[in-house]
Enzyme design. Structure first.
Site, PDB file in Angstrom:
ATOM      1  N   LYS A  64      -6.609  -1.106  14.695  1.00 20.65           N
ATOM      2  CA  LYS A  64      -5.865   0.154  14.833  1.00 20.65           C
ATOM      3  C   LYS A  64      -6.724   1.299  15.388  1.00 20.65           C
ATOM      4  O   LYS A  64      -6.227   2.134  16.147  1.00 20.65           O
ATOM      5  CB  LYS A  64      -5.264   0.575  13.492  1.00 20.65           C
ATOM      6  CG  LYS A  64      -4.097  -0.290  13.035  1.00 20.65           C
ATOM      7  CD  LYS A  64      -3.458   0.286  11.788  1.00 20.65           C
ATOM      8  CE  LYS A  64      -2.416  -0.662  11.234  1.00 20.65           C
ATOM      9  NZ  LYS A  64      -1.653  -0.089  10.134  1.00 20.65           N
ATOM     10  N   GLY A 121      -7.617   7.054  -2.493  1.00 20.57           N
ATOM     11  CA  GLY A 121      -8.227   6.386  -1.355  1.00 20.57           C
ATOM     12  C   GLY A 121      -8.304   7.317  -0.155  1.00 20.57           C
ATOM     13  O   GLY A 121      -7.529   8.277  -0.038  1.00 20.57           O
ATOM     14  N   ALA A 122      -9.265   7.033   0.727  1.00 28.44           N
ATOM     15  CA  ALA A 122      -9.504   7.897   1.892  1.00 28.44           C
ATOM     16  C   ALA A 122      -9.764   7.064   3.140  1.00 28.44           C
ATOM     17  O   ALA A 122     -10.533   7.451   4.018  1.00 28.44           O
ATOM     18  CB  ALA A 122     -10.682   8.829   1.618  1.00 28.44           C
ATOM     19  N   GLY A 123      -9.104   5.911   3.238  1.00 27.26           N
ATOM     20  CA  GLY A 123      -9.230   5.065   4.427  1.00 27.26           C
ATOM     21  C   GLY A 123      -8.173   5.421   5.457  1.00 27.26           C
ATOM     22  O   GLY A 123      -7.594   6.514   5.449  1.00 27.26           O
ATOM     23  N   GLY A 124      -7.901   4.466   6.352  1.00 23.56           N
ATOM     24  CA  GLY A 124      -6.967   4.714   7.442  1.00 23.56           C
ATOM     25  C   GLY A 124      -5.545   4.997   6.967  1.00 23.56           C
ATOM     26  O   GLY A 124      -4.870   5.906   7.473  1.00 23.56           O
ATOM     27  N   ILE A 205       1.320   1.627  -1.533  1.00 23.89           N
ATOM     28  CA  ILE A 205       1.698   1.163  -0.190  1.00 23.89           C
ATOM     29  C   ILE A 205       1.701  -0.364  -0.109  1.00 23.89           C
ATOM     30  O   ILE A 205       2.117  -0.935   0.884  1.00 23.89           O
ATOM     31  CB  ILE A 205       0.816   1.774   0.922  1.00 23.89           C
ATOM     32  CG1 ILE A 205      -0.636   1.337   0.781  1.00 23.89           C
ATOM     33  CG2 ILE A 205       0.933   3.285   0.926  1.00 23.89           C
ATOM     34  CD1 ILE A 205      -1.472   1.657   2.032  1.00 23.89           C
ATOM     35  N   TYR A 207       3.189  -4.004  -0.862  1.00 21.33           N
ATOM     36  CA  TYR A 207       4.510  -4.538  -1.215  1.00 21.33           C
ATOM     37  C   TYR A 207       4.466  -6.029  -1.504  1.00 21.33           C
ATOM     38  O   TYR A 207       5.476  -6.610  -1.902  1.00 21.33           O
ATOM     39  CB  TYR A 207       5.554  -4.212  -0.141  1.00 21.33           C
ATOM     40  CG  TYR A 207       5.268  -4.821   1.203  1.00 21.33           C
ATOM     41  CD1 TYR A 207       4.396  -4.207   2.071  1.00 21.33           C
ATOM     42  CD2 TYR A 207       5.855  -6.019   1.575  1.00 21.33           C
ATOM     43  CE1 TYR A 207       4.103  -4.770   3.296  1.00 21.33           C
ATOM     44  CE2 TYR A 207       5.568  -6.598   2.802  1.00 21.33           C
ATOM     45  CZ  TYR A 207       4.686  -5.961   3.644  1.00 21.33           C
ATOM     46  OH  TYR A 207       4.393  -6.529   4.853  1.00 21.33           O
ATOM     47  N   GLY A 228       5.511  -0.383  -1.328  1.00 23.76           N
ATOM     48  CA  GLY A 228       5.327  -0.160   0.106  1.00 23.76           C
ATOM     49  C   GLY A 228       6.358  -0.816   1.016  1.00 23.76           C
ATOM     50  O   GLY A 228       6.237  -0.739   2.243  1.00 23.76           O
TER      51      GLY A 228
HETATM   52  P1  ATR Z   1      -7.036   1.148   4.897  1.00 19.03           P
HETATM   53  O1  ATR Z   1      -7.308   1.286   6.363  1.00 19.03           O
HETATM   54  O2  ATR Z   1      -6.071   0.071   4.546  1.00 19.03           O
HETATM   55  O3  ATR Z   1      -6.668   2.443   4.278  1.00 19.03           O
HETATM   56  P2  ATR Z   1      -9.837   1.210   4.233  1.00 19.03           P
HETATM   57  O4  ATR Z   1     -10.067   2.091   5.399  1.00 19.03           O
HETATM   58  O5  ATR Z   1     -10.748   0.063   4.002  1.00 19.03           O
HETATM   59  O6  ATR Z   1      -8.385   0.607   4.247  1.00 19.03           O
HETATM   60  O7  ATR Z   1      -9.821   2.135   2.924  1.00 19.03           O
HETATM   61  C1  ATR Z   1      -9.710   1.626   1.662  1.00 19.03           C
HETATM   62  C2  ATR Z   1      -9.834   2.752   0.620  1.00 19.03           C
HETATM   63  O8  ATR Z   1      -9.762   2.135  -0.665  1.00 19.03           O
HETATM   64  C3  ATR Z   1     -11.155   3.503   0.665  1.00 19.03           C
HETATM   65  O9  ATR Z   1     -10.926   4.857   0.399  1.00 19.03           O
HETATM   66  C4  ATR Z   1     -11.960   2.855  -0.456  1.00 19.03           C
HETATM   67  O10 ATR Z   1     -12.826   3.709  -1.143  1.00 19.03           O
HETATM   68  P3  ATR Z   1     -14.270   4.195  -0.544  1.00 19.03           P
HETATM   69  O11 ATR Z   1     -13.964   5.138   0.571  1.00 19.03           O
HETATM   70  O12 ATR Z   1     -14.907   4.884  -1.697  1.00 19.03           O
HETATM   71  O13 ATR Z   1     -14.957   2.937  -0.099  1.00 19.03           O
HETATM   72  C5  ATR Z   1     -10.884   2.487  -1.432  1.00 19.03           C
HETATM   73  N1  ATR Z   1     -11.290   1.375  -2.282  1.00 19.03           N
HETATM   74  C6  ATR Z   1     -11.527   0.099  -1.935  1.00 19.03           C
HETATM   75  N2  ATR Z   1     -11.885  -0.648  -2.999  1.00 19.03           N
HETATM   76  C7  ATR Z   1     -11.878   0.187  -4.066  1.00 19.03           C
HETATM   77  C8  ATR Z   1     -12.161   0.037  -5.472  1.00 19.03           C
HETATM   78  N3  ATR Z   1     -12.515  -1.142  -6.000  1.00 19.03           N
HETATM   79  N4  ATR Z   1     -12.058   1.126  -6.250  1.00 19.03           N
HETATM   80  C9  ATR Z   1     -11.712   2.315  -5.740  1.00 19.03           C
HETATM   81  N5  ATR Z   1     -11.420   2.529  -4.437  1.00 19.03           N
HETATM   82  C10 ATR Z   1     -11.503   1.485  -3.608  1.00 19.03           C
END
Ligand code: ATR
Length: 261
Positions: A64, A121-124, A205, A207, A228
């Site tokens: 993406k 969470g703060a990913g995509g 999100i 499902y 989701g």
């Molecule tokens: P996506 O694109 O699907 O949003 P991503 O970019 O990998 O996926 O983001 C995943 C999010 O889940 C991240 O914010 C990650 O936290 P960090 O930024 O601190 O790494 C969070 N995440 C993944 N595993 C986690 C866990 N075991 N506990 C808490 N947060 C988690």
């Protein structure tokens, strides 16, 4: 018309099944296939798509963000979200869009507007949702690492889970965008559900499975929960609308996914 979803891996994608249900409902002879693109072939993507005469496609993990560099024109929303999940090819020009945020927003439309929204969470996925909601609501991110929001081109406050008690108590809507709740994480929830208001709405999100630890805990407390599935259906319907200018049959799409799960 010919459509596809590209990714790596791709064989578990429910997008072909969902889009075919729409084509059947609309009685069109459109096609939609899952296309595995190995990372070592990604730089040939334009040739691969051209050869298959594809008119539009969806993008899933892990492409993406990379897709921003491949298209000719990036829609503003996709630029702000930093990712493309939909490409439309018109007269050989590749246009990139993102329908994930709008798909999520449509799934909670009746609950939003002037609300305190907490995104885990703060990913995509979080960025797409935060961008779509922050103008009309107060959006706060909780994440293990608060620096991840620092380079977003819009301003969102971020806190660690340990410092979130008041934020949780004031939340109207909580949205889990982390993989916590998927297989391997089953018993965890990142926040204390007991601290939420009784009017709070809790979303995930994810499902598959259709319920997750955070949704289960929220349901046990009698809170409204949303998974989701509608987000997935809505993002697909919005893609179809970009490609064709026609409205998708969302009920048929949703039913096909439910029947499969
Ligand atoms: P996506 O694109 O699907 O949003 P991503 O970019 O990998 O996926 O983001 C995943 C999010 O889940 C991240 O914010 C990650 O936290 P960090 O930024 O601190 O790494 C969070 N995440 C993944 N595993 C986690 C866990 N075991 N506990 C808490 N947060 C988690």
């Amino acid at each position: 018309m010919k459509f596809a979803v590209i990714g790596h891996p791709i064989k578990h994608s429910l997008s072909p099944l969902m889009h075919h249900a729409n084509f059947k409902a609309l009685q069109t002879d459109d096609e939609y296939t899952a296309l595995h693109i190995d990372p070592k072939h990604f730089h040939h993507l334009r040739d691969i798509i051209h050869e298959k005469a594809i008119d539009g496609f969806n993008i899933t993990i892990p492409y993406k963000v990379d897709m921003l560099q491949v298209v000719d024109v990036v829609d503003t929303k996709a630029q702000m979200i930093g990712a493309i999940n939909t490409v439309h090819i018109k007269d050989g020009v590749w246009y990139g869009y993102n329908t994930d945020g709008a798909g999520f927003k449509a799934s909670i439309e009746e609950h939003i507007g002037g609300k305190n929204i907490v995104v885990l969470g703060a990913g995509g996925a979080s960025r797409a949702i935060c961008y779509t909601l922050f103008k009309d609501n107060k959006v706060t991110v909780l994440n293990r690492n608060c620096n991840r929001v620092a380079d977003w081109p819009f301003q969102i406050d971020a806190y660690k889970y340990e410092e979130s008690d008041v934020i949780i108590q004031q939340a109207d809507i909580v949205i889990n965008t982390t993989p916590v709740g998927m297989e391997g994480f089953m018993s965890e929830t990142l926040i204390d559900i007991a601290q939420l208001k009784s009017s709070a709405v809790v979303c995930d999100i994810i499902y598959t499975p259709d319920t997750t630890p955070i949704l289960q805990s929220a349901a046990q407390r009698g809170l409204k929960i949303i998974n989701g599935l509608d987000m997935f259906v809505n993002q697909g319907a919005l893609s179809y609308e970009i490609w064709t200018g026609k409205q998708a049959n969302k009920a048929a799409m949703k039913q096909a996914v439910i029947n499969h799960l």
